[in-house]
Enzyme design. Structure first.
Site, PDB file in Angstrom:
ATOM      1  CE1 TYR B 212       0.469  -1.151   4.498  1.00 16.19           C
ATOM      2  CE2 TYR B 212       0.596   1.244   4.401  1.00 16.19           C
ATOM      3  CZ  TYR B 212       0.835   0.053   5.082  1.00 16.19           C
ATOM      4  OH  TYR B 212       1.401   0.072   6.331  1.00 16.19           O
ATOM      5  N   GLY B 374     -50.423   1.733   4.545  1.00 13.78           N
ATOM      6  CA  GLY B 374     -50.400   1.352   3.129  1.00 13.78           C
ATOM      7  C   GLY B 374     -49.777   2.403   2.224  1.00 13.78           C
ATOM      8  CD  GLU B 397     -17.573   9.296   2.097  1.00 11.10           C
ATOM      9  OE1 GLU B 397     -16.979   9.758   3.089  1.00 11.10           O
ATOM     10  OE2 GLU B 397     -18.186   9.993   1.272  1.00 11.10           O
TER      11      GLU B 397
END
Lengths: 254, 416
Positions: B212, B374, B397
């Protein structure tokens, strides 16, 4: 032609609020209720800013008479494009009895002080619906007036104004300096952009008291009672159009 | 038969009145010392009110249309830019609004009350793109892009790929150096705002052998040869927010378009997402509040068994519980935002805010459908849209599980 324009900005209860009358019938509830710039004053501000954008005016001054909270609407006016603001501070207790007669004298004094060429006001405030301040201000200054303006054009030192009157539309021509009051269809006000809201805090805001301007705000009226309008009664039903016509005739309507 | 259709407009007016009342109490003009989290500067109150009005008067009527079209209308995008909503923290000299992080949070929240897609578009631009550029951009990059981002250009943040979501650092997009150019190859997925973005902030690895530590952030113009926008995902909610794949086939980018330093991209991604998640928290509380307000107005009108359904104790208990959760979520978001503004540590609080706000939004909107009965299940009413829109809040995120991991790590560190 570079005019100096004064715009009246009143802090009134927001139009969407459900008005409640105080239990002692002395007025309406204003504590904690949402207030905003009077919608007709918003239209007046928009007209002034447009004149500035057309380069017909070079300074727009927003004025508000009222307690400390009136500064909120002045900040709105600055965010909409006013160059500077004037707050004529009237303590809350005295504000309850402040009338157009007082405000018109204050505006007249400021107009003279600031050497203003044009005063644009909303035609009326939506809280008291007086529809007097513009007319009175013009009278105090002995200036021409064009009220209920739905169109305003300026050329040299003359204003051509289309007015919405009961009979229809009237077009008049008045010489500046003058007072114009804005009606609903004069323009559609803009929203204050966020950058302009941030820039507004850097613009100058001056404070005066009515005494500084030599105006006496002793109340001329006493509010006796404020109450709700009578509850709307249900209508009736009729069986046919003929019966409807009969009923209407009986009420005396031709 | 109760005229249900007529409740719509009346409901709307009633929640406007409620919104008015709440904001009226926020003005600081007559406050003495208010140390609550509802202590806003005059500018913040004005910004909040203006955006709230703008959203209700100009955006709300177009929300269904935009959902059906699966895209934000061009005039709404223009409205956002013209009113300064897309460059809230950008300095005035670049054409921005020059306001604060907390102002962005308030704006994102107000937009969320009306539409989640508009809100997230505004949030990504302000809290991810603009902030990255202002914090890390060279003068060249700032002068080139900040004025555009403030006035007419949307930005996209490209991190995720098909095989790297939570495990972001396992990304495969690479950038190989050729003289003073880098050639980017790879495929990014789930990229919000991508359909209309003019610029992409792309995380690519310049040296995979470093793991990384090779990840670097590149600023890539949309019209760079080799960059193509793929299909827009067919999602459950946030339909007006584009979520496309972005493909990079030998995309050449000059090294002056590197944001910050080479190999530091992983750090930038983590730190910007720490802030960005406060923005998502704001979107979530906006969505929840917008849904809640419309629903309560309905429960005060709807009658069954001879009384308002709001008056049943069962309903009142549920409503109060949800309202309390929502209040708590808002305070977490506001507090995290104020901590960040004050330069204090805020990562744990931000993670808590995002996690809690997104979970609360899901619960709130679900209960709101129940309370509506409903009609809550039909598309004629806006309630079901809020329910679908907020679901992604617990995912993007940083998923809820990732937030919980972060929070635990920080708790552990506190006890060292």
């Amino acid at each position: 032609m570079s005019l100096r324009i004064l715009v009246g900005c009143k802090r009134a209860i927001d139009y969407a609020v459900k008005i409640q009358v105080k239990s002692d019938l002395s007025g309406v509830v204003t504590e904690g209720v949402k207030h905003a710039l009077n919608p007709f004053d918003e239209i007046a501000m928009e007209e002034a800013v447009r004149l500035k954008e057309k380069k017909l005016a070079n300074e727009v001054i927003a004025v508000s008479c009222g307690p400390a909270q009136s500064q909120d609407v002045l900040r709105t006016a600055l965010a909409l494009g006013a160059d500077k603001a004037v707050h004529v501070e009237v303590p809350a207790k005295e504000y309850e009895t402040l009338q157009p007669i007082h405000v018109s004298k204050i505006l007249a004094k400021l107009a003279e002080q600031e050497k203003v060429d044009l005063i644009i006001l909303g035609k009326q405030a939506i809280d008291d619906d007086c529809n007097q301040t513009g007319q009175m201000t013009a009278a105090v200054l002995n200036w021409p007036q064009a009220t209920f303006a739905s169109k305003l054009q300026l050329k040299d030192k003359e204003a051509t104004c289309e007015r919405e009157i009961d009979g229809g539309l009237e077009t008049i021509s008045i010489k500046l300096p003058a007072v114009v009051t804005a009606d609903l269809r004069l323009n559609t006000p803009r929203y204050a952009t966020l950058p302009n809201i941030m820039k507004a805090k850097k613009k100058p805001l001056k404070k005066f008291s009515p005494k500084d301007l030599g105006v006496d705000i002793t109340p001329r009226q006493e509010i006796v009672k404020v109450c709700e309008p009578p509850k709307r009664q249900g209508g009736g039903k009729v069986a046919s159009t003929e019966e409807l016509v009969e009923r209407i005739k009986k009420l005396g309507v031709n | 038969m109760f005229a249900i259709r007529n409740i719509g407009t009346k409901t709307f007016r009633l929640c406007r009145n409620l919104a008015q009342k709440n904001v009226a109490n926020l003005s600081t003009s007559t406050d003495t010392i208010n140390r609550s989290l509802y202590n806003f500067s005059d500018e913040e109150v004005q910004l909040k009110e203006t955006v709230g009005r703008l959203a209700r008067e100009k955006i709300e009527s177009k929300v269904r249309e935009m959902e059906q079209k699966g895209d934000v209308l061009p005039e709404i995008r223009q409205l956002m830019f013209d009113n300064g909503l897309m460059g809230i923290e950008i300095p005035g000299k670049y054409g921005g609004t020059e306001s604060s992080f907390f102002s962005s949070i308030l704006v994102v929240e107000e937009l969320g009350k009306v539409d989640g897609s508009i809100s997230v578009m505004c949030d990504i631009q302000n809290t991810l793109i603009n902030t990255l550029l202002m914090q890390l951009g060279s003068d060249y990059l700032k002068d080139k892009y900040l004025p555009r981002l403030a006035t007419d250009m949307i930005g996209s943040f490209c991190l995720s790929e098909s095989s790297s979501g939570s495990d972001a650092f396992a990304m495969r997009t690479s950038a190989s150096k050729n003289g003073d150019y880098y050639t980017i190859n790879g495929n990014k997925l789930w990229i919000s705002n991508s359909k209309h973005a003019g610029v992409f902030f792309v995380m690519a690895n310049v040296n995979p052998s470093l793991g990384y530590k090779g990840i670097t952030c590149f600023v890539v113009d949309r019209d760079t040869p080799g960059l193509t926008i793929g299909k827009n995902e067919d999602k459950l909610g946030l339909l007006a927010s584009s979520t496309c794949a972005v493909h990079f086939d030998d995309v050449k980018v000059h090294e002056k378009n590197i944001l910050g330093k080479i190999g530091q991209g992983y750090k930038y991604a983590i730190s910007i997402l720490n802030e960005g998640r406060i923005g998502i928290g704001a979107q979530m509380i906006g969505l929840a509040q917008g849904c809640f307000d419309k629903t309560i107005a309905y429960t005060r009108e709807r009658q069954q068994f001879g009384q308002r359904i709001f008056d049943f104790q069962g309903m009142q208990h549920q409503i109060s519980h949800v309202a309390t959760q929502l209040e708590a979520a808002r305070l977490l978001v506001y507090n995290a935002a104020r901590l960040k503004e004050a330069g204090k540590p805020f990562i744990k609080e931000a993670a808590m805010a995002k996690y809690f706000a997104s979970e609360v939004a899901c619960q709130t909107t679900s209960k709101c459908i129940d309370w509506m009965g409903g009609v809550g299940y039909t598309k004629d009413y806006p309630i079901e849209k809020y329910y679908r829109d907020c679901k992604v809040g617990t995912i993007y995120e940083g998923t809820s599980n990732i937030q919980l991991n972060t929070i635990a790590k920080l708790i552990d560190a506190e006890f060292k």
